[in-house]
Design a protein around this motif. Structure first.
Motif, PDB file in Angstrom:
ATOM      1  N   GLU A   1       0.816  -1.207   0.000  1.00  0.00           N
ATOM      2  CA  GLU A   1       0.000   0.000   0.000  1.00  0.00           C
ATOM      3  C   GLU A   1       0.857   1.268   0.000  1.00  0.00           C
ATOM      4  O   GLU A   1       2.061   1.231   0.259  1.00  0.00           O
ATOM      5  CB  GLU A   1      -0.970   0.001   1.179  1.00  0.00           C
ATOM      6  N   VAL A   2       0.194   2.363  -0.357  1.00  0.00           N
ATOM      7  CA  VAL A   2       0.838   3.664  -0.259  1.00  0.00           C
ATOM      8  C   VAL A   2       0.233   4.335   0.957  1.00  0.00           C
ATOM      9  O   VAL A   2      -0.954   4.660   0.970  1.00  0.00           O
ATOM     10  CB  VAL A   2       0.585   4.519  -1.513  1.00  0.00           C
ATOM     11  N   PHE A   3       1.040   4.474   1.973  1.00  0.00           N
ATOM     12  CA  PHE A   3       0.539   5.065   3.204  1.00  0.00           C
ATOM     13  C   PHE A   3       1.097   6.478   3.311  1.00  0.00           C
ATOM     14  O   PHE A   3       2.300   6.672   3.255  1.00  0.00           O
ATOM     15  CB  PHE A   3       0.994   4.231   4.401  1.00  0.00           C
ATOM     16  N   CYS A   4       0.217   7.441   3.418  1.00  0.00           N
ATOM     17  CA  CYS A   4       0.666   8.835   3.468  1.00  0.00           C
ATOM     18  C   CYS A   4       0.632   9.354   4.897  1.00  0.00           C
ATOM     19  O   CYS A   4      -0.349   9.162   5.608  1.00  0.00           O
ATOM     20  CB  CYS A   4      -0.234   9.713   2.613  1.00  0.00           C
ATOM     21  N   LEU A   5       1.714  10.024   5.248  1.00  0.00           N
ATOM     22  CA  LEU A   5       1.778  10.691   6.536  1.00  0.00           C
ATOM     23  C   LEU A   5       1.742  12.180   6.225  1.00  0.00           C
ATOM     24  O   LEU A   5       2.641  12.685   5.556  1.00  0.00           O
ATOM     25  CB  LEU A   5       3.101  10.307   7.196  1.00  0.00           C
ATOM     26  N   VAL A   6       0.693  12.868   6.646  1.00  0.00           N
ATOM     27  CA  VAL A   6       0.609  14.287   6.312  1.00  0.00           C
ATOM     28  C   VAL A   6       0.549  15.133   7.577  1.00  0.00           C
ATOM     29  O   VAL A   6       0.213  14.649   8.653  1.00  0.00           O
ATOM     30  CB  VAL A   6      -0.621  14.607   5.420  1.00  0.00           C
ATOM     31  N   GLY A   7       0.862  16.397   7.410  1.00  0.00           N
ATOM     32  CA  GLY A   7       0.843  17.319   8.539  1.00  0.00           C
ATOM     33  C   GLY A   7       1.737  18.503   8.248  1.00  0.00           C
ATOM     34  O   GLY A   7       2.475  18.506   7.265  1.00  0.00           O
ATOM     35  N   GLU A   8       1.668  19.510   9.115  1.00  0.00           N
ATOM     36  CA  GLU A   8       2.503  20.687   8.927  1.00  0.00           C
ATOM     37  C   GLU A   8       3.960  20.337   9.205  1.00  0.00           C
ATOM     38  O   GLU A   8       4.245  19.309   9.820  1.00  0.00           O
ATOM     39  CB  GLU A   8       2.070  21.796   9.894  1.00  0.00           C
ATOM     40  N   SER A   9       4.865  21.210   8.811  1.00  0.00           N
ATOM     41  CA  SER A   9       6.260  20.895   9.094  1.00  0.00           C
ATOM     42  C   SER A   9       6.471  20.957  10.604  1.00  0.00           C
ATOM     43  O   SER A   9       5.850  21.758  11.303  1.00  0.00           O
ATOM     44  CB  SER A   9       7.195  21.852   8.366  1.00  0.00           C
ATOM     45  N   GLY A  10       7.328  20.064  11.073  1.00  0.00           N
ATOM     46  CA  GLY A  10       7.575  20.016  12.497  1.00  0.00           C
ATOM     47  C   GLY A  10       6.561  19.190  13.260  1.00  0.00           C
ATOM     48  O   GLY A  10       6.559  19.184  14.482  1.00  0.00           O
ATOM     49  N   CYS A  11       5.691  18.455  12.543  1.00  0.00           N
ATOM     50  CA  CYS A  11       4.696  17.658  13.262  1.00  0.00           C
ATOM     51  C   CYS A  11       5.232  16.271  13.568  1.00  0.00           C
ATOM     52  O   CYS A  11       4.584  15.492  14.224  1.00  0.00           O
ATOM     53  CB  CYS A  11       3.405  17.570  12.474  1.00  0.00           C
ATOM     54  N   GLY A  12       6.428  15.960  13.048  1.00  0.00           N
ATOM     55  CA  GLY A  12       7.012  14.662  13.361  1.00  0.00           C
ATOM     56  C   GLY A  12       6.920  13.651  12.238  1.00  0.00           C
ATOM     57  O   GLY A  12       7.231  12.486  12.450  1.00  0.00           O
TER      58      GLY A  12
ATOM     59  N   VAL B   1      -4.487  11.885  -4.330  1.00  0.00           N
ATOM     60  CA  VAL B   1      -4.452  11.085  -5.554  1.00  0.00           C
ATOM     61  C   VAL B   1      -3.588   9.829  -5.446  1.00  0.00           C
ATOM     62  O   VAL B   1      -3.799   8.897  -6.213  1.00  0.00           O
ATOM     63  CB  VAL B   1      -4.018  11.902  -6.792  1.00  0.00           C
ATOM     64  N   ILE B   2      -2.642   9.761  -4.507  1.00  0.00           N
ATOM     65  CA  ILE B   2      -1.796   8.570  -4.524  1.00  0.00           C
ATOM     66  C   ILE B   2      -2.004   7.630  -3.336  1.00  0.00           C
ATOM     67  O   ILE B   2      -1.666   6.464  -3.425  1.00  0.00           O
ATOM     68  CB  ILE B   2      -0.295   8.915  -4.591  1.00  0.00           C
ATOM     69  N   ALA B   3      -2.558   8.137  -2.242  1.00  0.00           N
ATOM     70  CA  ALA B   3      -2.547   7.327  -1.023  1.00  0.00           C
ATOM     71  C   ALA B   3      -3.669   6.301  -0.998  1.00  0.00           C
ATOM     72  O   ALA B   3      -4.749   6.528  -1.537  1.00  0.00           O
ATOM     73  CB  ALA B   3      -2.660   8.234   0.193  1.00  0.00           C
ATOM     74  N   ASP B   4      -3.375   5.154  -0.383  1.00  0.00           N
ATOM     75  CA  ASP B   4      -4.444   4.217  -0.059  1.00  0.00           C
ATOM     76  C   ASP B   4      -5.017   4.579   1.302  1.00  0.00           C
ATOM     77  O   ASP B   4      -6.211   4.579   1.503  1.00  0.00           O
ATOM     78  CB  ASP B   4      -3.909   2.780  -0.022  1.00  0.00           C
ATOM     79  N   ARG B   5      -4.087   4.846   2.229  1.00  0.00           N
ATOM     80  CA  ARG B   5      -4.537   5.288   3.544  1.00  0.00           C
ATOM     81  C   ARG B   5      -3.699   6.491   3.972  1.00  0.00           C
ATOM     82  O   ARG B   5      -2.588   6.691   3.494  1.00  0.00           O
ATOM     83  CB  ARG B   5      -4.390   4.165   4.571  1.00  0.00           C
TER      84      ARG B   5
END
Lengths: 333, 563
Positions: free
Chosen positions: B9-20, B369-373
């Protein structure tokens, strides 16, 4: 009434060791009072060069070959440096690309904002500092921070400081070169929101330069798409993004994923931006264009008016009927 | 944070910079050491269940055992819990013994052999024994230090030098000299010492250096006994690879494309000969779309365009045939048109090579567009996790909602109301109490964790605006309440004013929602606060986790304002 800024056939060249770089050719656009114009395109397409030419800040090896820039009725190209200096900052200012990193690290920000006021308006430093405080509050920073140093501000705050600085002498036109690139989404939204508010409150005209079409889509009324120094298409934001005519515009619009659209993978524009020293013959975009035909490599299409306020430089328009067996390109969305 | 990434799977981790986001990616690859927790690789479902179950009962010795069992098998961060002290003492004693033996027998051996090779077999036997002891101490090193094969070889050699060699020497000696009398071991050992001071010095020197070596070994072991080192980590490392953000910085300008891509092969000792290396490099290059590979193989990074550079760095990650790739903002530095090409390459490789991606990005439209989760992080914690449709299509957490609302869209028809959060992310050194997002949350309510300091600050600024003119100072008491001293108004009048303020302005000044009760006490007014806790990440729909009190237990707390 004439537009605040009228640029006609602006052509800029750089002399380099490798040869003459045709950085901008035949750029023409208007900016009305209180209006925002977006300049978009991939990197190396002449957006920043155009902005520098408007401010007459081209580096020593660049020159305006032909064309005119008329600002508030005055022609800027033949202007002496001394008279240009009177216009710069007072009437027209710029927020440079990556400007938030160009604050002087050893000077308090209040002092830095006050500097153009002292220089251009002959104000004494108390008056200038007071005005710097007002400016900081205008961009949403407490005036208590006048005495802080740039390192005490975050990236978004520094960008606000730079905007405050650009507004220091009440200009009529502000050019913002990639004002939100390299900023976080939320900070990006804060800055765009600020620019929009300032534009409304101060009746500013603005030229927003960005490679990110979605940023322009949200903020500008007019957009000009540039490619390899040439204007490909221009028009009202709504028309241009919802019904792009030029294949390059279609490619650009299609290259951005849309969080509010369907989950389609964006489409790539194959190939790279050509060298500006020896640009391709004919239409500069033809080597990457999926609709290119014989004529595209031989002759250069004129920027012609498709509809009122809508212009594109492509042989597909308006003589599309002349191309047998070729269907009209359809907008990708 | 807890996170499962499924194969393919393509797992995306998103968030502002500095969120870890980046720290998480690095910790998974062990580029930074995680302070605590497990990173488990290729864990089958049953073991995952065992693990999850055992983790709910951390005090039960049986579940601790189960946890350790699972960790030993799958954890990348597993710290070997061998009985270190016993093992260390064993090595130490063996090494010291060996050193002493060597010190005594080497001079005897040297002198004895010089004088009369057949005079006594004991120096040779002693020498064999000490070599055996040294080998023995090496053989008792922990399993993380030496491989099974090495251990078997060392054990055989030890056996040989401790048992077989001495016996053989004895028999040979007897056969040669015909001497069957008993030997005086002590005399044999002592004589060279008395006879030759030089031998004594040599012996002492040997003893000291051997003992020093044993100590060094011991210290080294202590240091390295943590975590997976050496062999096992190396085999794991090649299966986990990283694609960096900026291809202008991540490629060494002095290396050719060939060198860049073949280096991982050399470092991991994978290819056996230059032909194999060359074939792997070519394959990696054509896999990332740099065809024909011959054209690119001898170029240097400055001879490549931005897109080509990023392809090269992908090829360098791919050449080891990894299963899992952490891609940290792999396209954010690239031009739009190139961006899509790189994404295409990555997605194509995923289907062709059955790759799994952890895609770290701040760009939600890209994740769309790319993430599964997707997992949305805020200040080091996951606030929302789910499939892309769940997280972006139907965001539940106020932070996710705000983030999505500010993503610009290239279609001007898709304008939405932007929820612009005020301020920037707080300092991770000083994490807000309760829900860490509450100071910026536009929907924060009573139980989100307002701290007395926040409430006091809000009241101070209201006073500065002239709203609470009758109040004196606002102080935070040790019990976590806010004490308002009486100013120009009497206590009762002030309570009235505060209550009025609370009922009218709670929605405009969110920190006021934290106030649970207004009470007059000892000539001052005490404001007690609502109790709060950090919202746990709870499953609200299958596969959709949210950490927000509003979503998971929105039980309303009425304004319990009393006079």
């Amino acid at each position: 009434m004439a537009a605040l800024l009228e640029v006609r056939d602006l052509t800029i060249e750089f002399t380099t060791k490798a040869g003459i770089v045709h950085a901008v050719e035949g750029a023409s656009f208007d900016v009305e009072r209180g209006e925002a114009l977006g300049l978009a395109g991939e990197s190396g397409c002449g957006k920043t060069t155009t902005a520098l030419a408007l401010m007459r800040l081209l580096p020593y090896n660049g020159r305006i070959v032909r064309g005119s820039i008329s600002f508030a009725g005055r022609s800027l190209v033949p202007l002496e440096e001394a008279s240009m200096r009177a216009i710069r900052w007072k009437e027209m200012s710029i927020v440079f690309q990556g400007a938030m990193n160009s604050l002087n690290p050893v000077q308090r920000v209040g002092r830095q904002i006050a500097e153009p006021i002292i220089l251009h308006e002959d104000a004494d430093s108390d008056v200038a500092l007071k005005r710097a405080g007002d400016l900081l509050e205008l961009v949403g920073i407490s005036r208590n921070r006048l005495n802080d140093y740039p390192h005490e501000f975050s990236g978004g705050m520094r960008q606000r400081v730079m905007i405050a600085m650009a507004l220091a002498c009440d200009p009529k036109l502000v050019i913002a070169d990639e004002p939100v690139t390299a900023l976080d989404v939320m900070i990006q939204a804060q800055i765009l929101d600020l620019l929009e508010r300032l534009r409304r409150e101060l009746d500013l005209a603005m030229i927003l330069i960005s490679h990110d079409l979605s940023v322009l889509a949200d903020t500008c009324e007019q957009v000009t798409i540039m490619y390899a120094g040439k204007t490909m298409e221009s028009g009202k934001t709504m028309d241009l993004f919802t019904d792009p005519k030029h294949p390059y515009t279609q490619g650009l619009v299609g290259a951005f994923p849309d969080i509010r659209g369907p989950r389609n993978m964006p489409e790539a524009i194959p190939g790279d931006v050509p060298s500006l020293i020896s640009p391709p013959s004919g239409c500069v975009f033809h080597p990457r264009c999926k609709f290119a035909f014989d004529r595209c490599s031989n002759a250069e299409p004129e920027l012609s008016e498709l509809a009122p306020g809508r212009r594109a430089a492509c042989f597909l328009y308006p003589e599309v009927t002349e191309v047998p067996g070729r269907s009209m390109p359809i907008a990708t969305r | 944070m807890d996170l499962d990434i499924r194969r393919g799977e393509v797992f995306c981790l998103v968030g502002e910079s500095g969120c870890g986001k980046t720290s998480t990616g690095k910790a998974i690859l062990k580029l930074v050491e995680a302070t605590d927790g497990d990173i488990l690789l290729e864990m089958p479902q049953e073991d995952a269940r065992t693990y999850d179950e055992a983790r709910t009962r951390p005090d039960d010795p049986r579940s601790r055992e189960a946890l350790d069992g699972v960790r030993r098998k799958y954890s990348v961060t597993w710290k070997e819990n061998l009985p270190w002290a016993a093992g260390q003492i064993l090595i130490f004693v063996l090494a010291i013994l060996a050193a002493t033996f060597l010190a005594i027998f080497v001079p005897s051996l040297a002198l004895g052999v010089l004088r009369d090779p057949f005079a006594s077999p004991w120096p040779i036997i002693g020498f064999c024994l000490s070599i055996g002891l040294i080998l023995g101490s090496v053989g008792s090193l922990p399993p993380t230090r030496i491989s099974r094969r090495t251990r078997v070889i060392v054990a055989l050699l030890t056996l040989g030098s401790v048992v077989i060699a001495p016996v053989a020497v004895l028999f040979i000696h007897r056969a040669l000299t015909g001497d069957t009398s008993r030997f005086e071991v002590g005399a044999a050992m002592a004589s060279p010492w008395a006879e030759d001071p030089a031998a004594m010095i040599l012996g002492l020197g040997l003893a000291v250096s051997a003992a020093g070596g044993a100590c060094a070994l011991l210290l080294d072991w202590r240091e390295r006994s943590e975590g997976l080192t050496g062999i096992r980590m190396r085999s794991i490392r090649r299966r986990l690879q990283l694609i960096f953000q900026d291809p202008y910085e991540s490629l060494n300008p002095k290396q050719s494309v060939y060198e860049i891509i073949s280096e991982p092969l050399a470092v991991n000792r994978i290819s056996r000969n230059p032909e194999e290396t060359s074939a792997s490099v070519r394959e990696a290059l054509s896999d990332v779309g740099l065809r024909p590979p011959e054209e690119f193989i001898f170029r240097f990074p400055h001879e490549l365009s931005g897109g080509q550079r990023q392809r090269v760095s992908i090829a360098a990650a791919l050449v080891l045939q990894p299963d899992f790739i952490v891609a940290d903002e792999p396209v954010s530095m690239l031009d739009v048109s190139i961006r899509t090409e790189i994404l295409d390459v990555m997605m194509e490789l995923r289907s062709r090579r059955d790759l799994t991606y952890l895609f770290i990005t701040h760009d939600l439209s890209l994740a769309w567009v790319i993430a599964d989760r997707i997992a949305v992080m805020y200040l080091g914690k996951i606030v929302e996790l789910g499939t892309t449709e769940q997280v972006i299509g139907h965001p539940m957490h106020p932070y996710t909602k705000a983030l999505i609302s500010v993503v610009p869209s290239p279609d001007p028809r898709h304008k939405v109301e932007r929820i612009i959060l005020k301020g920037e992310r707080p300092d991770p050194v000083d994490i807000p109490s309760g829900c860490r997002f509450h100071p910026r949350c536009p929907l924060a309510f009573e139980r989100c964790g307002w701290a007395a300091e926040e409430v006091a600050d809000q009241l101070r600024s209201l006073k500065a605006d002239g709203l609470l003119a009758g109040a004196g100072d606002f102080e935070v008491s040790e019990a976590g309440t806010v004490r308002v001293s009486v100013g120009s108004l009497s206590a009762d009048a002030l309570v009235m004013e505060l209550n009025a303020l609370l009922s009218e302005r709670r929605d405009a000044y969110l920190p006021l929602k934290g106030i649970a009760e207004v009470r007059a006490a000892n000539g001052a007014i005490e404001l007690s606060l609502h109790e709060s806790s950090e919202p746990p990440l709870l499953e609200i729909e299958p596969g959709n986790f949210v950490a927000c009190h509003l979503v998971t237990q929105p039980a309303p707390i009425g304004p319990s304002v009393t006079a």
